[in-house]
Write a protein that holds these residues in place. Structure first.
Motif, mmCIF file in Angstrom:
data_model
loop_
_atom_site.group_PDB
_atom_site.id
_atom_site.type_symbol
_atom_site.label_atom_id
_atom_site.label_comp_id
_atom_site.label_asym_id
_atom_site.label_seq_id
_atom_site.Cartn_x
_atom_site.Cartn_y
_atom_site.Cartn_z
ATOM 1 N N THR A 77 0.846 -1.201 0.000
ATOM 2 C CA THR A 77 0.000 0.000 0.000
ATOM 3 C C THR A 77 0.876 1.245 0.000
ATOM 4 O OG1 THR A 77 -1.767 -1.171 1.145
ATOM 5 C CG2 THR A 77 -1.808 1.244 1.270
ATOM 6 N N GLU A 78 1.932 1.254 0.801
ATOM 7 C CA GLU A 78 2.854 2.399 0.834
ATOM 8 C C GLU A 78 3.488 2.631 -0.536
ATOM 9 O OE1 GLU A 78 5.641 1.523 3.942
ATOM 10 O OE2 GLU A 78 4.169 1.879 5.525
ATOM 11 N N ASP A 80 2.222 1.794 -3.423
ATOM 12 C CA ASP A 80 1.163 2.322 -4.293
ATOM 13 C C ASP A 80 0.962 3.817 -4.054
ATOM 14 O OD1 ASP A 80 0.590 -0.033 -5.641
ATOM 15 O OD2 ASP A 80 -1.208 -0.495 -4.462
ATOM 16 N N ILE A 81 0.952 4.222 -2.799
ATOM 17 C CA ILE A 81 0.780 5.646 -2.468
ATOM 18 C C ILE A 81 1.957 6.447 -3.023
ATOM 19 C CG2 ILE A 81 0.725 7.314 -0.559
ATOM 20 C CD1 ILE A 81 -0.896 5.138 1.009
ATOM 21 N N SER A 84 1.454 6.837 -6.767
ATOM 22 C CA SER A 84 0.386 7.778 -7.138
ATOM 23 C C SER A 84 0.800 9.224 -6.872
ATOM 24 C CB SER A 84 -0.917 7.446 -6.406
ATOM 25 O OG SER A 84 -0.830 7.726 -5.038
ATOM 26 N N ARG A 85 1.530 9.449 -5.800
ATOM 27 C CA ARG A 85 1.978 10.824 -5.499
ATOM 28 C C ARG A 85 3.079 11.270 -6.454
ATOM 29 N NH1 ARG A 85 1.854 10.729 1.133
ATOM 30 N NH2 ARG A 85 -0.426 10.720 1.277
ATOM 31 N N ARG A 118 -6.987 7.617 -7.386
ATOM 32 C CA ARG A 118 -6.470 8.977 -7.184
ATOM 33 C C ARG A 118 -7.606 9.992 -7.198
ATOM 34 N NH1 ARG A 118 -3.062 11.201 -4.120
ATOM 35 N NH2 ARG A 118 -1.676 12.736 -5.023
ATOM 36 N N ARG A 121 -9.309 9.995 -3.884
ATOM 37 C CA ARG A 121 -8.484 10.686 -2.888
ATOM 38 C C ARG A 121 -8.529 12.201 -3.100
ATOM 39 N NH1 ARG A 121 -7.118 11.188 2.080
ATOM 40 N NH2 ARG A 121 -5.096 12.148 2.361
#
Length: 153
Positions: A77-78, A80-81, A84-85, A118, A121
């Protein structure tokens, strides 16, 4: 950064179901991605594997791997984040008014699936209305100022 990026045609290392892996061999990092995936997914996979490397996640069996899973460990998950960022910075999306998954996918060249997450979010962030409050976010926005000015939706 000295990280080699190879498609799986070159490396032939991916196992069935793997989208990408990051492997260290002889003190050199390699990111291998599934070259049969759509372009946006390839980009996201490479950024995801880069996230594992830069965040120093613990390797499993000597490498990191990316799979399409429903249930993900925290380090996945980290990563993936991170991806995306890196590929779809919130302040830039806000600046050009990219709101939908379709717009985000097109502007950032990421898969529709990643763009959908995204966009969800971004909706949360828009409700908060706190863009450009951190110095780092202002720096990113400034670096993209010309792009933002010329690409508002």
């Amino acid at each position: 950064m000295g990280i080699a990026i190879l498609d799986n045609k070159q490396a032939n290392e991916l196992q069935p179901g793997e989208n990408g892996i990051a492997v260290m061999q002889n003190d050199k990092w390699y990111i291998i991605f599934d070259d049969t995936d759509i372009y946006g997914k390839q980009r996201f996979t490479i950024a995801h594997e880069l996230g594992h490397i830069l965040m120093g996640h613990e390797m499993k069996n000597g490498y990191y791997t990316r799979r399409d899973n429903i249930s993900k460990p925290a380090d996945e998950t980290e990563a993936d984040i991170f991806a995306s960022r890196l590929l779809a910075p919130a302040c830039v999306l806000w600046g050009i008014n990219a709101c939908t998954a379709e717009q985000i996918s097109e502007v950032c060249s990421i898969s529709h699936a990643a763009a959908t997450i995204r966009a969800e979010r971004m909706e949360v962030l828009r409700k908060r209305g706190k863009f450009l409050t951190s110095p780092l976010e202002r720096q990113v926005y400034k670096q993209f100022e010309n792009y933002i000015r010329n690409n508002r939706l």
